[in-house]
Design an enzyme around this catalytic site. Sequence first.
Site, short mmCIF file in Angstrom:
data_model
loop_
_atom_site.label_atom_id
_atom_site.label_comp_id
_atom_site.label_asym_id
_atom_site.label_seq_id
_atom_site.Cartn_x
_atom_site.Cartn_y
_atom_site.Cartn_z
N ARG A 218 0.81 -1.22 0.00
CA ARG A 218 0.00 0.00 0.00
C ARG A 218 0.85 1.28 0.00
O ARG A 218 0.51 2.27 0.65
CB ARG A 218 -0.96 0.03 1.20
N ARG B 1 -3.67 6.68 0.44
CA ARG B 1 -4.27 7.85 1.07
C ARG B 1 -3.33 8.67 1.93
O ARG B 1 -3.64 9.81 2.26
CB ARG B 1 -5.47 7.42 1.92
N ARG C 138 -7.59 11.36 -6.14
CA ARG C 138 -8.72 10.57 -5.70
C ARG C 138 -10.05 11.29 -5.96
O ARG C 138 -11.07 10.66 -6.22
CB ARG C 138 -8.58 10.31 -4.20
N ASP D 24 -6.69 -3.60 -7.43
CA ASP D 24 -7.20 -4.21 -6.20
C ASP D 24 -7.45 -5.68 -6.44
O ASP D 24 -7.72 -6.10 -7.57
CB ASP D 24 -8.49 -3.52 -5.73
N TYR E 72 -14.50 -12.19 0.32
CA TYR E 72 -15.27 -10.99 -0.03
C TYR E 72 -16.44 -11.33 -0.95
O TYR E 72 -17.52 -10.74 -0.86
CB TYR E 72 -14.35 -9.94 -0.69
O1 CP3 Z 1 -0.15 -2.19 -2.42
C1 CP3 Z 1 -0.68 -1.35 -3.16
O2 CP3 Z 1 -0.75 -0.16 -2.89
C2 CP3 Z 1 -1.22 -1.81 -4.50
C3 CP3 Z 1 -2.64 -1.71 -4.68
C4 CP3 Z 1 -3.53 -2.52 -3.74
C5 CP3 Z 1 -4.76 -2.03 -3.23
N1 CP3 Z 1 -5.35 -3.04 -2.55
C6 CP3 Z 1 -5.28 -0.67 -3.43
C7 CP3 Z 1 -6.45 -0.21 -2.65
C8 CP3 Z 1 -3.38 -3.83 -3.29
C9 CP3 Z 1 -2.23 -4.80 -3.50
C10 CP3 Z 1 -4.56 -4.16 -2.55
C11 CP3 Z 1 -4.77 -5.48 -1.95
C12 CP3 Z 1 -6.00 -5.74 -1.20
N2 CP3 Z 1 -7.25 -5.22 -1.41
C13 CP3 Z 1 -6.08 -6.68 -0.15
C14 CP3 Z 1 -4.95 -7.56 0.33
C15 CP3 Z 1 -3.97 -6.84 1.20
C16 CP3 Z 1 -4.53 -6.41 2.54
O3 CP3 Z 1 -4.59 -5.20 2.75
O4 CP3 Z 1 -4.89 -7.28 3.33
C17 CP3 Z 1 -7.41 -6.68 0.30
C18 CP3 Z 1 -7.98 -7.54 1.41
C19 CP3 Z 1 -8.15 -5.75 -0.51
C20 CP3 Z 1 -9.61 -5.45 -0.46
C21 CP3 Z 1 -9.87 -4.02 -0.19
N3 CP3 Z 1 -9.62 -2.99 -1.07
C22 CP3 Z 1 -10.43 -3.45 0.99
C23 CP3 Z 1 -10.83 -4.23 2.22
C24 CP3 Z 1 -10.51 -2.06 0.78
C25 CP3 Z 1 -11.12 -1.01 1.69
C26 CP3 Z 1 -10.31 -0.75 2.90
C27 CP3 Z 1 -9.03 -0.01 2.59
O5 CP3 Z 1 -7.98 -0.54 2.93
O6 CP3 Z 1 -9.09 1.08 2.03
C28 CP3 Z 1 -9.95 -1.79 -0.48
C29 CP3 Z 1 -9.81 -0.45 -1.13
C30 CP3 Z 1 -8.46 -0.08 -1.63
N4 CP3 Z 1 -7.58 -0.90 -2.30
C31 CP3 Z 1 -7.89 1.20 -1.56
C32 CP3 Z 1 -6.63 1.14 -2.18
C33 CP3 Z 1 -5.64 2.24 -2.37
C34 CP3 Z 1 -8.54 2.42 -0.92
C35 CP3 Z 1 -9.59 2.98 -1.86
C36 CP3 Z 1 -9.75 4.46 -1.68
O7 CP3 Z 1 -9.00 5.20 -2.33
O8 CP3 Z 1 -10.62 4.84 -0.90
#
Ligand code: CP3
Length: 360
Positions: free
Chosen positions: A34, A38, A47, A83, A169
């Site tokens: 990540r 944000r 965003r 994602d 999910y």
């Molecule tokens: O690492 C990186 O930055 C690459 C991009 C990436 C995202 N999500 C961007 C994202 C990666 C590799 C993920 C993986 C991901 N997504 C996982 C596995 C890793 C972990 O964190 O356990 C999971 C379980 C998800 C599912 C997911 N996506 C959730 C639960 C959420 C909402 C909660 C949160 O963390 O924001 C997301 C949204 C998400 N994925 C965002 C980003 C940058 C935030 C969206 C926003 O801009 O509001």
Amino acid sequence: MTGMNDRAMTETGKPLLRVLQGEAVWPPPLWLMRQAGRYLPEFRALRDKADFITRCMTPDLATEITLQPIRRYAMDGAILFSDILILPWAMGQSLDFVQGTGPVLGAIRSEADLARLDPRRVADATAPVMETLSRLRATLDGPDPIGAAQGGKVALLGFAGAPFTVACYMVEGHGSRDFEATRGMAYANPMLFDRLMDMLTRATADMLCAQIDAGAEAVMLFDSWAGLLPPAQFRRHVIAPTRAIVQEIQTRRPGIPVIGFPRLAGIMAAEYARDTGVKTMALDTGTDMAAMAGLVPDLPLQGNLDPLLLLAGGDAMAAEARSIRDAMKGRPHVFNLGHGVVPPTPPEHVGELVRIVREG
Ligand code: CP3
């Protein structure tokens, strides 16, 4: 005869890829889960321009967001901005990222729900993601007009969710502490759950091969909820599908390393490391890196600073970062966090961490 050549090639190679191939590099290469997100003001500025799925599916935006932390911190790896839930979305499941709630999907609970998904749609639906990867690779390996190439030393990482975590999910329909509906279905309706898992296993292998063809130099499988499963279920729903995906990639795209991240797997992580064929294990915050290195001496490890220490910063962060780095000296190690960067993290702390890890 080949010794000189081999060495010349590895020494000029990308440090992150050298470690994933089993070489010890000092100081260790680093990137952060990540790392684009944000906590960066330049991410928040973009965003507001488009919703999350649009940002993932617009190559201009996804390329720019992926490169933001590379420009700022010269990370050794650039991870595609996308994602893990893009795969179910591409198969036709409804998906919405709701501010403050997280992802919301149309839950899969029956044969009829499953029948509405179509893995044949994935290639077309994810074409913009592949376009993003090829642009990223060209930028990272090209001349440097926008300051992101870092001398061609930055490795491009693709990724997917592992089938169990994506199924969590898909079945639950939203995030959860313990994914009761999903784990309940795995016990009560194993036929249905296995069909979903098989569909995901195949689609994930295909999508990762497509990411590799588009330019990804290594791929990571995120199994964030692996640790919810008891051992027999862990073998069936975490180890077996991961092994199938790794074998498929090894056969179809030989030489591309797969990083596995079975989060919260505890003692099962050693079995995962031995039995899946992953080239590198990413460790969560709770795993003792030196102890794991003792169990799997030949496997590169990635991790595992607590993201909350990155949030806190200061001497505590510096001491723990040095301790993790130094414990792995002489072994193949990619420095990273044990889970993703949390949104309130001050960007200066990330800069400080990068400086500390690289002081050698
Ligand atoms: O690492 C990186 O930055 C690459 C991009 C990436 C995202 N999500 C961007 C994202 C990666 C590799 C993920 C993986 C991901 N997504 C996982 C596995 C890793 C972990 O964190 O356990 C999971 C379980 C998800 C599912 C997911 N996506 C959730 C639960 C959420 C909402 C909660 C949160 O963390 O924001 C997301 C949204 C998400 N994925 C965002 C980003 C940058 C935030 C969206 C926003 O801009 O509001």
